[in-house]
Enzyme design. Structure first.
Site, PDB file in Angstrom:
ATOM      1  CB  SER A 118      -0.952  -0.075   1.210  1.00 43.35           C
ATOM      2  OG  SER A 118      -2.038   0.783   1.064  1.00 43.35           O
ATOM      3  CG  ASP A 200      -0.676  13.716 -15.780  1.00 43.41           C
ATOM      4  OD1 ASP A 200      -1.742  14.010 -16.361  1.00 43.41           O
ATOM      5  OD2 ASP A 200       0.436  13.794 -16.311  1.00 43.41           O
ATOM      6  CG  ASP A 223      -7.010  -3.544  -3.194  1.00 40.03           C
ATOM      7  OD1 ASP A 223      -7.739  -2.837  -2.478  1.00 40.03           O
ATOM      8  OD2 ASP A 223      -5.757  -3.468  -3.166  1.00 40.03           O
ATOM      9  CG  HIS A 251      -5.624  -2.770   0.481  1.00 40.76           C
ATOM     10  ND1 HIS A 251      -5.095  -2.300  -0.707  1.00 40.76           N
ATOM     11  CD2 HIS A 251      -5.037  -2.032   1.463  1.00 40.76           C
ATOM     12  CE1 HIS A 251      -4.231  -1.324  -0.452  1.00 40.76           C
ATOM     13  NE2 HIS A 251      -4.181  -1.142   0.852  1.00 40.76           N
TER      14      HIS A 251
END
EC number: 3.1.-.-
Length: 270
Positions: A118, A200, A223, A251
């Site tokens: 993560s 972006d 996830d 996740h």
């Protein structure tokens, strides 16, 4: 700067004991756990609000201790690396990457591999791009190189920790106490949303082409926090990387499917 660990205590999860210590790095005292006696050093990098003990139990316990020396760190402001309280300046991932590498250098490791989950996956990507000669191999999962509208909606959904499942919430509440936990989670959401306003939604997309080490990207197809397009983007832009999909993975795939994940990581690192 020579630093000696300040606090040391051990417990035995089976074959090899786990050492816990704190060491001075970049003006803070960083806490880490260490186990194994292998030549191959591996650093475990936890996710948002995470720590070695809350995020990597099955890895600290079961990664091969003959092949690897495993270190799980608590980034500044997380876990037992407090004080200071955690804050989220725009460069917090860069700061974590430097802290992580400097911690391993302070512990006298010549070269390390990274396992990043993560936020820890983002930190690992930055570390690999910024310190290419120091990073051996890298496994990341649940990471993203930029922030989209969809992500922002997901983050907003986890802002209120009282809505989290008991199982996810409890260990962190025990570690931090309710107030610090809730406050820091809100600060994290504000911190990660900063990137949305950059070109972006960039966190580290510009750094992906600089990654030189062999890289394995693992993605759980269920996830709920990190959509598949993030794994695809990293795979496309990190040269020679491999993408491994876990159909039932969410996740926390490394906890839920710990044996499968550990075998995958060990095979890749060897």
């Amino acid at each position: 700067m020579e630093s000696k660990p300040l606090v040391v205590w051990t417990r035995d999860p089976g074959s090899t004991s786990v050492t816990s210590a704190k060491v001075a790095v970049n003006g803070v005292h960083l806490h880490y756990q260490r186990t194994g006696e292998g030549e191959h050093a591996v650093l475990l990098l936890p996710g948002m609000l995470g720590s070695g003990e809350t995020d990597f139990g099955p890895q600290i316990k079961n990664l091969n201790k003959k092949l690897f020396t495993v270190v799980a760190w608590d980034p500044r402001g997380y876990g037992h690396s407090r004080p200071p309280d955690r804050d989220f300046p725009l460069d917090f991932f860069e700061r974590d990457a430097k802290d992580a590498v400097d911690l391993m250098k302070t512990l006298k490791f010549k070269k390390v591999s990274l396992l990043g989950w993560s936020d820890g996956g983002i930190t690992a990507l930055i570390a690999a791009a910024r310190y290419p000669s120091y990073i051996n191999k890298m496994v990341i999962w649940g990471a993203n190189a930029y922030v989209t509208e969809e992500d922002e909606t997901i983050y907003q959904g986890i802002r209120d920790v009282s809505k989290w499942s008991e199982r996810t919430r409890k260990p962190l509440e025990t570690l931090y106490g309710y107030d610090y936990f809730t406050k820091t989670c809100e600060k994290w959401v504000d911190g990660i949303k900063q990137f949305k306003h950059l070109s972006d939604g960039n966190i580290c997309r510009h750094l992906l082409p600089l990654v030189q080490c062999p890289t394995l990207i693992v993605h759980g197809e269920k996830d709920p926090l990190v959509p598949r397009f993030h794994a695809d983007f990293i795979h496309k832009h990190v040269r020679g990387s491999r993408l491994h999909l876990m159909p039932e993975g969410k996740h926390n795939l490394h906890l839920r499917f710990a044996n499968e994940f550990n075998k995958l990581a060990e095979d890749f690192l060897q």
